[in-house]
Design a protein around this motif. Structure first.
Motif, short mmCIF file in Angstrom:
data_model
loop_
_atom_site.label_atom_id
_atom_site.label_comp_id
_atom_site.label_asym_id
_atom_site.label_seq_id
_atom_site.Cartn_x
_atom_site.Cartn_y
_atom_site.Cartn_z
N UNK A 35 0.83 -1.21 0.00
CA UNK A 35 0.00 0.00 0.00
C UNK A 35 0.86 1.26 0.00
N UNK A 36 2.10 1.17 0.43
CA UNK A 36 3.00 2.33 0.44
C UNK A 36 3.57 2.64 -0.93
N UNK A 37 3.38 1.74 -1.90
CA UNK A 37 3.93 1.97 -3.24
C UNK A 37 3.32 3.22 -3.90
N UNK A 38 2.02 3.44 -3.73
CA UNK A 38 1.37 4.60 -4.35
C UNK A 38 1.89 5.92 -3.78
N UNK A 39 1.95 6.10 -2.44
CA UNK A 39 2.52 7.35 -1.93
C UNK A 39 3.99 7.54 -2.31
N UNK A 40 4.74 6.43 -2.38
CA UNK A 40 6.13 6.54 -2.81
C UNK A 40 6.22 6.99 -4.26
N UNK A 41 5.38 6.41 -5.13
CA UNK A 41 5.38 6.81 -6.54
C UNK A 41 4.96 8.27 -6.68
N UNK A 42 4.00 8.72 -5.88
CA UNK A 42 3.59 10.12 -5.90
C UNK A 42 4.75 11.03 -5.49
N UNK A 43 5.47 10.64 -4.47
CA UNK A 43 6.63 11.42 -4.03
C UNK A 43 7.70 11.47 -5.11
N UNK A 44 7.94 10.34 -5.76
CA UNK A 44 8.92 10.30 -6.85
C UNK A 44 8.48 11.19 -8.02
N UNK A 45 7.18 11.16 -8.34
CA UNK A 45 6.66 12.00 -9.43
C UNK A 45 6.82 13.48 -9.09
N UNK A 46 6.54 13.84 -7.85
CA UNK A 46 6.68 15.23 -7.43
C UNK A 46 8.14 15.67 -7.50
N UNK A 47 9.03 14.81 -7.04
CA UNK A 47 10.46 15.13 -7.07
C UNK A 47 10.94 15.27 -8.51
N UNK A 48 10.51 14.37 -9.39
CA UNK A 48 10.90 14.44 -10.81
C UNK A 48 10.41 15.74 -11.42
N UNK A 49 9.17 16.13 -11.13
CA UNK A 49 8.62 17.36 -11.68
C UNK A 49 9.37 18.58 -11.18
#
Length: 84
Positions: A35-49
């Protein structure tokens, strides 16, 4: 479909896939709930942006070069609009 639109779609889907895969890999390696994969992916997307907004084309979160980015106004860096 224009080449610029196709590149934009490929860029966005490629980054989304990479961020999701990294989120899953991190949860597996850390032995925490998937379940932590989605918040981690969101954090990675924000950092990439955030990084792309400072290193990539100014004013966007795109990692495409200015000449290939569909958001580039016509006449600037060889950009074009979506409607072609």
């Amino acid at each position: 479909m224009s080449n610029k639109l196709a590149l934009d779609i490929l860029e966005r889907s490629g980054w989304t896939g990479a961020e999701a895969a990294l989120g899953v890999a991190i949860t597996e390696l850390a032995d925490i709930s998937l379940w932590w994969a989605a918040p981690l992916a969101l954090s990675l997307a924000s950092a990439k942006s955030w990084v792309a907004g400072r290193l990539g084309r100014k004013g966007t979160a795109s990692t495409l070069p200015e000449s290939k980015d569909p958001a580039t106004p016509p006449g600037v860096g060889g950009g074009a609009t979506y409607a072609q």
